[in-house]
Write an enzyme that holds these catalytic residues in place. Structure first.
Site, PDB file in Angstrom:
ATOM      1  N   SER A 138       1.827  -9.698  -0.676  1.00  0.00           N
ATOM      2  CA  SER A 138       1.420  -8.312  -0.776  1.00  0.00           C
ATOM      3  C   SER A 138       1.644  -7.494   0.743  1.00  0.00           C
ATOM      4  O   SER A 138       1.854  -6.253   0.728  1.00  0.00           O
ATOM      5  CB  SER A 138      -0.142  -7.935  -0.923  1.00  0.00           C
ATOM      6  OG  SER A 138      -0.807  -8.893  -0.285  1.00  0.00           O
TER       7      SER A 138
ATOM      8  N   GLU B  32      -9.790   6.080   2.761  1.00  0.00           N
ATOM      9  CA  GLU B  32     -10.854   4.960   3.564  1.00  0.00           C
ATOM     10  C   GLU B  32      -9.875   3.627   3.818  1.00  0.00           C
ATOM     11  O   GLU B  32      -8.808   3.653   3.356  1.00  0.00           O
ATOM     12  CB  GLU B  32     -11.711   4.406   2.423  1.00  0.00           C
ATOM     13  CG  GLU B  32     -11.209   3.494   1.621  1.00  0.00           C
ATOM     14  CD  GLU B  32     -10.241   3.990   0.697  1.00  0.00           C
ATOM     15  OE1 GLU B  32     -10.217   5.025   0.431  1.00  0.00           O
ATOM     16  OE2 GLU B  32      -9.523   2.964   0.026  1.00  0.00           O
TER      17      GLU B  32
ATOM     18  N   LYS C 157       0.685  -1.236   0.053  1.00  0.00           N
ATOM     19  CA  LYS C 157      -0.123   0.036  -0.090  1.00  0.00           C
ATOM     20  C   LYS C 157       0.920   1.386   0.030  1.00  0.00           C
ATOM     21  O   LYS C 157       0.522   2.232  -0.348  1.00  0.00           O
ATOM     22  CB  LYS C 157      -0.919   0.094   1.297  1.00  0.00           C
ATOM     23  CG  LYS C 157      -1.794  -1.182   1.294  1.00  0.00           C
ATOM     24  CD  LYS C 157      -3.028  -0.970   0.352  1.00  0.00           C
ATOM     25  CE  LYS C 157      -3.979  -2.016   0.320  1.00  0.00           C
ATOM     26  NZ  LYS C 157      -5.186  -2.092  -0.810  1.00  0.00           N
TER      27      LYS C 157
END
Ligand SMILES: Cc1ncc(COP(=O)(O)O)c(C=O)c1O
Ligand SMILES: Cc1ncc(COP(=O)(O)O)c(C=O)c1O
Lengths: 405, 264, 405, 264
Positions: free
Chosen positions: C391, C130, C108
Site C-alpha cells: 500500500s 483527517e 491514498k
C-alpha cells in the site's frame, strides 16, 4: 621501442563520435573531454567493463531483461505530467518528466539497475558506490538486494550526518555504509575513496558509479542507461504536443546523468537543451578544464589547480565537476548551461508544490527555478513548450527545508 | 638524466633506494631532501600535494592535506627546490590535474628549471600519456609510468617501453601505504624480462625486510608512506635521514652478502 | 403521522447489493453494516455527495478526467512486481502490487484525486481531511494544490509529533494542519474533529475521508475510487500468470481502503481474499459490532461500549474500526481477516527490503508478514500464487524503525 | 410521558427550560439534577458520556472525558438515577454506540427502569432510527429526533412527525457550545408550522438573552455547554441551580410581559 607513447585504445576498435551524443568509441572522448585517467591498476577493470557493456548493450536478451526490470520493479515508464496551473501562471506549456515517481525516488535507479545487471553478467558479487545525498547509495543498495549482490557504499561523514534517513534506508536494504573521513568528507571524497577501494577488489566488485562521470566507459554507459528518460519523454511528448517535440528541454546537473539521459532523447531534434547547475557547483560557469576521478572536463578549482568543494543546498549537486559529454555539448553549442542559486531554489520548489502538488527534490527544483526565471523575464517566448525532468522527489530534503524555513 | 644515473648506480651492484617526501609538509621540508641524499638515496621523490590524491592511502592523504592547509603551491615548492642543491636526482610525483592546470609544457619546464628531472603521475595511464610524454621529453624530464599487478603482458611491454627514468612497479592492488604484497615480486620479475630499464617496486615497502624482499626481484624500491607516517608523527629530517640510512645499509649489506646474484 | 419512523432512503432509489462488492444502494448497507450514522446537520451534505458521486461515476467525462489525472499525475498504472527472491525462499509465487510507487507514496492518492475532482465538480472550494500517519493528509494537500482548492487537515497532537516530516510536507503543499487536542489525540479523534468541523462549513467544504469508512456514500465511494488498484492488478495478473488469477489476494487493513480496492478487482474470481489487521487495531479479531464516525461495523470497545484506542507500530493501522464492507465480507465468508503483531512486522519489512530491494510502509509490511508466516507454516500450498498489495513506501517510517532498532 | 408533560407546561404559557448535565461529572452529580429541578427546569437532559462525542464541542467533550476518567459506566449512572426521585422528567442524551453495545431493547428498558423516559441520540438520524424508535416506544421512552438548519422541508416534516417528546432544533451548523445563531429561529419557526409538538432550540443558548431570543420562535430551550463550562470550573450544584433559576426567571418574566404572544 617508440620514444613517445601514443594514445592507444584500451580494447577493440575506436568508433569515432559521429552524431551528437553517439558512441564515444574506445577512447571515451567527447571532443577533448572524457578519457580514462585512472591508475594503471584500474585500467584492466575499466577495459573489461567497457567490453562487457558493449557486449551486453548489443545483446537483445540483456536489453529485454533490463527493460523488464525497469518496468516491473522500478515502475517505468514514469509519467509525463502537464503542469497545468504553473503553465497558466507562467504563460508557457510546461511538461514534467516524473523521475520522482521511479522506485527509490529518483532517476538514479535506471542507471543502477543496468549496472547491477551487468555486474551480475560479469560474475561480480559486490557493488561499490559513492554517494552524496544518498540517493545513488539507496538505489545501489536496492539493486544489490534485488539481484542478490553485496553492496558497499562510501559516504562522506558530513553527508552521513545530514542524510541520516538515507543512511538508514541503505542499511535496511542490507548495504554496508562506509564513512569517509578524508578531505571535505563529502561526495568528492567518497568518490575518491570508492575508487581507492575498487583497486583492492576489482575481481569480485563492480564499481557502480552514480553519474555520467568517471573513467570511460562510465560517462557513456551511464548516459545510455539513463537515456530511457529521454526516449520515454520523446514518445510521450509526441503524444502530448501538436508540435511533437518541446521547444526547450531542461534538466538539473550534478554530475549530469539525468540531464544526459534526457538530452539523449532529444539530441537530434530542434529542441534547445538547457542544463541547470547549482551556483555553488557550477563547473561550466565557474570551472576550468581539469582532470578528476578519471575524466577530463570542466572542474571547479582554485588558482593553483586544487579542486574546490562545491556548495549547494542540494546535496546531489554538490560536485565540483560535470560529466565530460556536457562539456562537449557546451563547447559545440548543442546545449546551454545556466546557473541557479540556493535563494531561488526553495521558492521554486514551493511554487511547484502549491500549484501542482509535487514536492520535488532540491536538485530538480533548480531546473524549475530556471524555467520560472526565464519565463518571467520573457526569455522564453510565450507558450513555448518546455520539458523539465524532475529528477527526484523531495522527501529526502524535508529536513533541509525545515531548517531553511 | 634520471635513468642514466639509476642505471649507473645499478651497474655498481647497488639496490636502488628512492625515498619520498610530501613537498611542504613542514616549513623545513627541504631538509628531508638533504637528509635523504646524505643517507644514501639514489633519487628522491617529491610529492606535489593535490587535493584529491586518489592513489594514496590515509598517510599520504593526510600529508597532502596538511601541506595544502599550510598554503603550499606547486610554484612555491618548486621555488624552494630551485634554491637548494641536492646531490641526487629529484622526481616529482603529482596528479594530472596540476599538470593540466599549468599546461603540460610549462609544467615540465618549471620542473626542469627547479632541477627536477623526473615525473610520476599516478592517474595518468599510458593511454592518456602522449602529450605529457612529449612535453616532458622536450623539457628533459623523464616521465615514469606505472605498472600494476593486473596489467596484461601486452600492456606491460608497452609501459616498459614507454616509461622513462625507470619503471614504477606497483606492488599491490591498493593505495600507497598498503600492506606489502608478494604480487609485486612477480610483477617486477615480469618487467625485468621485458626491459633493462631499472624497475623499482613501490607501495607498502616499509621495513628493511620489505626492501630486501623487494630487491629479490626488483632493482630497487620507492619508500613513501612508511616514511611519511613518521614525518606526520613529528620525525625530524635527521631522524628520517637515519631511517633511510638504515634501509641503505640493509640493502648494501645484502648486496655485499650475495654478490653473485644468487638470491633465493 | 406514523408512530414509528421507518428507515428511508436519503435520495433516489435503493439498489440492493446484489453481487459481492456491488453498489450498496442508497441505504449504504453492506449486509447489516454501513449506513449513515451522522448528526442531522450532515445528512444533506452526505446526500448531496452521494448524488454527486453517482452522477459523476456514471459520467464518462468524469471517469476520463480522473483516469487521466491518475495516469499523468499519480503515475498509474503502478507496477506489478514478481518478488523473485522472496518467492524462491518461501516456495510460493509472490506478486506485489506497487502502490508504494504512486505519487505521494501510497494508494491514498487514488481516492483523494477522485474526491478532489468530485469536490471541484460540486463547486466546493476547500477539502477537509483527517490524517493519522500523514499519508492521507499529504495526498489531500497534494490534490488540493493540483486542483486549486484549499486544504485543512486535522491531525492529532500525538501524531503531529511522531510524523513531523509529513506535517511539513503538507505545509509545503499549502495545506493548513490543525492539531487535535481532544481524546487520545490520534487518528480516531482527528476523524471526529474533522466531522465536527465539516458541520460548520458544509457549503464550501468537501470532507475528503481517507478510507472505506464514515457515513454512506464514503465506504462505497472510496472503494470505487480505490478499485483501480484491483482492476489493474487483475489485468496485470492475467498477463503474468498462466492461471490468470492469483490463489490469494492479500492486503493490510487500517480502515480498509487498499484492501477494498484490491479485493474489488478479484471479488468475482476464485481467489481467496485475505485482509491483514494489526494486532493492536484488529477490529475483526477483537472488536464487536458498534457505530462510530457514521458507520456500523466491527469496532474495538471496552466492556462498557467505550471505543478503545488502537495501538500499532504502523500509524496508518491505528484505527479502532474497520470499513463496513469488510465486516460484511467477513460474515459472508468471502474474505478472511487475520492478525499480525508489531513483532512480526519489522523482520518482514527487512526481509522484503533485503530480498527485493523494496522498503515498504510498516502498514504494508503487515501483509508481507502474514504471507511469510503462512508460507512457512505450510498454510499456503507450495507454489501458490499470492498477490500482495504494497500500500505504501517506507520512507515515512524510517524514524520509527531507527528507534526500534 | 415527556411529551404530555411538556405540552402541559407549554399550555400554561410557560417557556420550556431543559438544562443539561453530564452524568458522573463529579461524585455529587446527582445533586445537579435536584438543583435544576428545584430551579424550575421543565425537564433535565442527562449526558451518558461516550468516548467519541462527535456532535459535542470542547466543553462537553471535556466533561465526557472527565466523567469517563472517573470510571463511570452507563449501568452505574442509571443505578444512581434510579436511587433518587427527581420531580421533573429526565431525558438521556448519548451516542448510538452505547445503545448498540447494550442492545436497543435492553438499553431502553434500562432507561425506563431508572426513571428516564426520554432519549436523544445525536448521531442517529431519522433514516437509521427505526429499530431504536420501536424499542423506545415499547419501553415507554420518547425518542427525540434532531432537526438542523440544513434539513429540507420534506425531512423536517418527517422528523417532526416521528420525533417523540419534543423536537430538538439544532440552532446552528456547529457543535454544542457553538455561538448561538439566528438560523435557529427560522428552523424553530418552520418546525412549529409542521407540528404542534414542543420545539426546543439548542446549541449555543448560553445567556438569559439567548434564551429570550430563542423563545421568540421556539417553545423552549436546551442549555448544555454554557452550564457545563461552569461545572468544569467548579460550579457547585447550588451555584448551577441559581443560574438555572435566573434563566427561569427571565423566561417567566418575558412570558408574563407579553402574554398575548405578540413577541416581535
Ligand atoms: C534527485 C537528484 N537529482 C539530480 C541529481 C544529480 O545527479 P545527476 O546530475 O547525475 O543527474 C541527484 C544526485 O544525487 C539527485 O539525487
Ligand atoms: C501506506 C498505508 N497503508 C495502509 C494504510 C491503511 O489504510 P487503508 O486500510 O484504508 O488502506 C495507510 C493509512 O494511512 C497507509 O498510509
Amino acid at each position: 621501442m617508440t620514444e613517445v607513447a601514443l594514445p592507444r585504445p584500451a580494447t577493440g576498435v575506436t568508433r569515432p563520435a559521429a552524431g551528437v551524443m553517439s558512441d564515444p568509441g574506445s577512447s571515451g572522448r567527447f571532443g577533448e573531454y572524457g578519457g580514462r585517467y585512472v591508475p594503471e591498476s584500474l585500467i584492466p577493470a575499466c577495459a573489461e567493463l567497457e567490453e562487457a557493456f558493449r557486449d551486453a548493450w548489443a545483446d537483445p536478451r540483456f536489453r529485454r531483461d533490463l527493460d523488464r526490470l525497469l518496468a516491473v520493479h522500478a515502475g517505468r515508464p514514469t509519467a509525463l505530467t502537464p503542469a497545468w496551473r504553473l503553465s497558466e501562471e507562467l504563460g508557457i506549456n510546461l511538461l514534467l518528466k516524473r523521475e520522482d515517481l521511479a522506485h527509490t525516488g529518483s532517476h538514479k535507479i535506471n542507471n543502477v539497475l543496468g549496472q547491477a545487471l551487468l555486474a551480475k553478467r560479469m560474475g561480480k558479487t559486490r557493488l561499490l558506490a559513492e554517494t552524496g545525498a544518498g540517493q545513488h547509495g539507496v538505489a545501489t543498495a536496492t539493486a544489490a538486494a534485488l539481484l542478490g549482490l553485496d553492496a558497499t557504499v562510501f559516504m562522506g561523514e558530513v553527508d552521513i550526518e545530514r542524510q541520516a534517513l538515507n543512511v538508514f534506508r541503505m542499511k535496511m536494504l542490507g548495504a554496508e555504509v562506509i564513512p569517509v573521513t578524508s578531505g571535505t568528507r563529502t561526495l568528492k571524497d567518497s568518490t575518491s575513496e570508492a575508487l581507492r577501494h575498487w583497486v583492492t577488489c576489482v575481481d569480485e566488485a563492480h564499481y557502480c558509479l552514480g553519474s555520467v562521470m568517471g573513467p570511460h566507459p562510465y560517462p557513456w554507459m551511464v548516459r545510455e542507461l539513463q537515456r530511457v528518460v529521454g526516449d520515454e519523454a520523446r514518445r510521450q511528448c509526441a503524444a502530448e504536443l501538436s508540435t511533437g517535440t518541446p521547444d526547450y528541454v531542461v534538466a538539473c546537473i550534478g554530475g549530469g546523468s539525468n540531464a544526459a539521459g534526457t538530452f539523449a532523447g532529444f539530441a537530434d531534434t530542434g529542441a534547445q537543451l538547457v542544463g541547470v547547475e547549482a551556483e555553488g557547483g557550477a563547473a561550466v560557469a565557474f570551472g576550468q578544464v581539469g582532470v578528476l576521478h578519471g575524466f577530463r572536463s570542466y572542474l571547479l578549482q582554485d588558482e593553483n589547480g586544487q579542486v574546490t568543494e562545491a556548495h549547494s543546498i542540494a546535496a546531489g549537486l554538490d560536485y565540483p565537476g560535470i560529466g565530460p559529454e556536457h562539456a562537449h555539448l557546451r563547447d559545440t553549442g548543442r546545449a546551454r548551461y545556466v546557473t541557479v542559486g540556493d535563494a531561488e531554489v526553495i521558492p521554486a520548489l514551493q511554487r511547484l508544490a502549491r500549484t501542482e502538488g509535487i514536492l520535488c527534490a532540491l536538485e530538480s527544483a533548480h531546473a524549475i527555478a530556471w524555467v520560472i526565471r526565464a519565463a518571467e523575464s520573457g526569455e522564453l517566448p510565450p507558450w513555448s513548450t518546455v520539458l523539465v525532468t524532475l529528477s527526484g522527489r523531495g522527501d529526502k530534503d524535508m529536513a533541509t527545508l525545515m531548517e531553511a524555513s | 638524466m634520471i635513468e642514466t644515473h639509476l642505471r649507473r648506480r645499478r651497474s655498481e651492484g647497488r639496490s636502488l633506494l628512492v625515498p619520498y617526501v610530501t613537498g611542504g609538509i613542514r616549513a623545513d621540508w627541504i631538509d628531508y631532501l638533504t637528509a635523504y641524499a646524505r643517507a644514501g638515496a639514489d633519487a628522491i621523490e617529491i610529492g606535489l600535494p593535490f587535493s584529491d590524491p586518489i592513489l594514496d592511502g590515509p598517510v599520504i592523504q593526510e600529508a597532502s592535506g596538511r601541506a595544502l592547509r599550510r598554503g603550499v603551491t606547486v610554484r612555491g615548492l618548486l621555488d624552494e627546490v630551485a634554491a637548494v642543491r641536492i646531490d641526487v636526482p629529484l622526481i616529482a610525483m603529482t596528479y594530472y590535474n596540476l599538470v593540466v592546470h599549468r599546461g603540460a609544457a610549462d609544467f615540465c619546464r618549471d620542473l626542469a628549471a627547479a632541477g627536477i628531472h623526473g615525473l610520476i603521475v599516478p592517474d595518468l595511464p599510458i593511454d592518456e600519456s602522449a602529450s605529457l610524454a612529449e612535453a616532458a621529453a622536450a623539457a628533459g624530464v623523464d616521465l615514469t609510468l606505472l605498472a600494476a599487478p593486473t596489467t596484461s603482458a601486452e600492456r606491460l611491454a608497452e609501459i616498459a617501453a614507454a616509461s622513462r627514468g625507470f619503471v614504477y612497479a606497483v606492488s599491490t592492488m591498493g593505495t600507497t601505504g598498503a600492506q606489502f604484497a608478494a604480487s609485486g615480486g612477480r610483477l617486477a620479475a615480469d618487467l625485468r624480462q621485458l626491459t633493462d630499464r631499472p624497475v623499482l617496486l613501490a607501495f607498502g615497502v616499509a621495513t628493511p625486510d620489505d626492501a630486501l624482499t623487494a630487491v629479490q626481484s626488483a632493482d630497487g624500491v620507492v619508500i613513501g608512506a612508511a616514511l611519511m607516517r613518521r614525518v606526520l608523527e613529528g620525525g625530524t629530517p635527521d631522524e628520517l635521514g637515519a631511517t633511510v640510512a638504515g634501509l641503505r645499509k640493509a640493502l648494501d649489506l645484502d648486496a655485499g652478502r650475495l654478490p653473485d646474484g644468487a638470491r633465493p
